[in-house]
Design a protein around this motif. Structure first.
Motif, short mmCIF file in Angstrom:
data_model
loop_
_atom_site.label_atom_id
_atom_site.label_comp_id
_atom_site.label_asym_id
_atom_site.label_seq_id
_atom_site.Cartn_x
_atom_site.Cartn_y
_atom_site.Cartn_z
N PRO A 22 -29.27 55.20 22.21
CA PRO A 22 -29.23 55.10 20.74
C PRO A 22 -27.85 55.36 20.14
O PRO A 22 -27.47 54.73 19.15
N GLU A 23 -27.09 56.27 20.73
CA GLU A 23 -25.75 56.54 20.21
C GLU A 23 -24.81 55.36 20.45
O GLU A 23 -23.86 55.15 19.69
N LEU A 25 -25.94 52.16 20.49
CA LEU A 25 -26.37 51.20 19.47
C LEU A 25 -25.74 51.55 18.11
O LEU A 25 -25.31 50.66 17.36
N ALA A 26 -25.67 52.83 17.82
CA ALA A 26 -25.04 53.25 16.56
C ALA A 26 -23.55 52.90 16.54
O ALA A 26 -23.01 52.51 15.50
N ALA A 29 -23.20 49.24 15.75
CA ALA A 29 -23.42 49.00 14.32
C ALA A 29 -22.22 49.45 13.50
O ALA A 29 -21.81 48.77 12.55
N ALA A 30 -21.62 50.58 13.89
CA ALA A 30 -20.47 51.09 13.14
C ALA A 30 -19.27 50.16 13.24
O ALA A 30 -18.44 50.11 12.32
N GLN A 250 -18.48 50.46 22.59
CA GLN A 250 -19.47 51.06 23.48
C GLN A 250 -18.84 52.01 24.48
O GLN A 250 -19.34 53.12 24.72
#
Length: 359
Positions: A22-23, A25-26, A29-30, A250
């Motif tokens: 999840p981090e 994926l964040a 998005a950022a 990533q």
């Protein structure tokens, strides 16, 4: 979009089965707003270069790529002429699981050596490190080691250094396939630099996909004098991303706040939990026919059990045979494996082994 799978389903076949952290994926998005220059000219890739130098040394250069096979092909090509050969363990991924890509894509030759635990030593390398100047033999000009190995074992910094010193004394470059480098670092409890740059590794395939990334690995050049032409090799081997900011973001996420080491340490801890439970079952006589074939310092267990039992367990929990003739299997944990997953798997293994013993 409709979810097509059961998000609660877990297996022990491979850390590749796990999703994206999840981090991570964040982080994607950022990095997604507005425009950034393409092909690595973005601010995320620039920052990644800085972080890699902080982690691996001031001369390190990094080149994000799409996958582990691509990283290995690009890395090995960068340290070899067309007539070069690579000494590797016979279990090495470049030999057993890359469909001949290193040889077909670059023209290099693999010279493989059998090992009991997946680890090369100077004596083992010496079996194929000979024949320089013989026009009838591919020239052994590189050694490739894997960290963690395909057998789940881990090289200590001293073991890496011994291989690197042997290779360098003979004019050979040293490549490390680090598809599970984070698991090795977590198991060793030392910095990346200590068992790569400082131990004599020249070029590194830095893994990410097995530790929560989405289709991203990297080639890290640790000695630019030995590994050359990466700028061109990455493109001609079809490993250059246009929107590289998402790849770099990533990789940065893994280094940010220790995420990569935390994720890998968790996977290792779940393997330790699984092995401890199974060892207790063996001692107590509850797991007849189960034995281990390798140490499990990271996130893989290699074990033997009756083939029929393995097949029945696999109907309930997925994993891979390693050597079916020996009844050897591989069980792997991932960054998202839970204690409940492990405990449920132990129950399945116990039930099937006990049922087989009573049959």
């Amino acid at each position: 979009m409709t979810t097509l799978h059961d998000p609660g389903w877990r297996g022990f076949a491979s850390d590749n089965y796990a999703g994206v952290h999840p981090e991570v994926l964040a982080a994607i998005a950022a990095a997604n707003g507005g425009h950034q220059p393409a092909y690595g000219q973005d601010v995320y890739t620039a920052r990644l270069q800085e972080v890699i130098r902080e982690q691996f040394g001031p001369r390190a250069e990094t080149y994000p790529v799409f996958n582990g096979t691509g990283a290995n092909v690009v890395a090995l090509t960068s340290v070899l002429p067309r007539w070069g050969a690579v000494v590797a363990a016979d279990t090495a991924h470049i030999h057993t699981d890359e469909a001949g890509a290193p040889e077909r894509m670059t023209g290099l030759k693999l010279l493989t050596v059998p090992t009991p635990d997946g680890k090369l030593t100077p004596d083992l390398v010496a079996r194929e490190a000979w024949g320089w100047g013989d026009e009838h033999r591919a020239q052994p000009l590189a050694v490739s080691i894997t960290q963690t190995t395909e057998m789940g074992t881990v090289y200590s910094p001293d073991e890496v250094r011994a291989v690197a010193d042997f290779a360098h004394e003979r004019g050979m470059a040293v490549h490390m396939d680090g598809s599970r480098l984070w698991n090795a670092a977590a198991a060793l409890g030392v910095s990346f630099r200590e068992f790569t740059t400082d131990a004599g590794v020249d070029v590194l395939s830095l893994g990410g996909t097995k530790n929560g990334l989405l289709g991203v690995e990297a080639v890290v050049v640790l000695d630019p004098d030995r590994a050359t032409g990466l700028t061109y090799l990455r493109k001609l081997t079809m490993q250059l991303a246009s929107k590289m900011r998402f790849a770099s973001a990533q990789l940065l996420a893994l280094f940010d706040d220790g995420l990569g080491l935390r994720a890998a340490a968790h996977a290792n801890a779940m393997t330790a939990r699984l092995r401890a439970a199974l060892e207790a079952g063996i001692r107590e006589g509850r797991l007849p026919g189960l034995a281990f074939t390798q140490d499990s310092p990271a996130n893989a267990i290699f074990a033997t059990l009756p083939v029929a039992v393995a097949d029945r367990i696999r109907e309930r929990v997925r994993f891979y045979d390693w050597d079916r003739a020996r009844g050897e299997v591989r069980w792997m944990t991932a960054w998202d494996t839970t204690e409940a997953d492990v405990d449920a798997f132990v129950r399945v293994i116990t039930e099937e082994l006990q049922a087989h013993a009573l049959a």
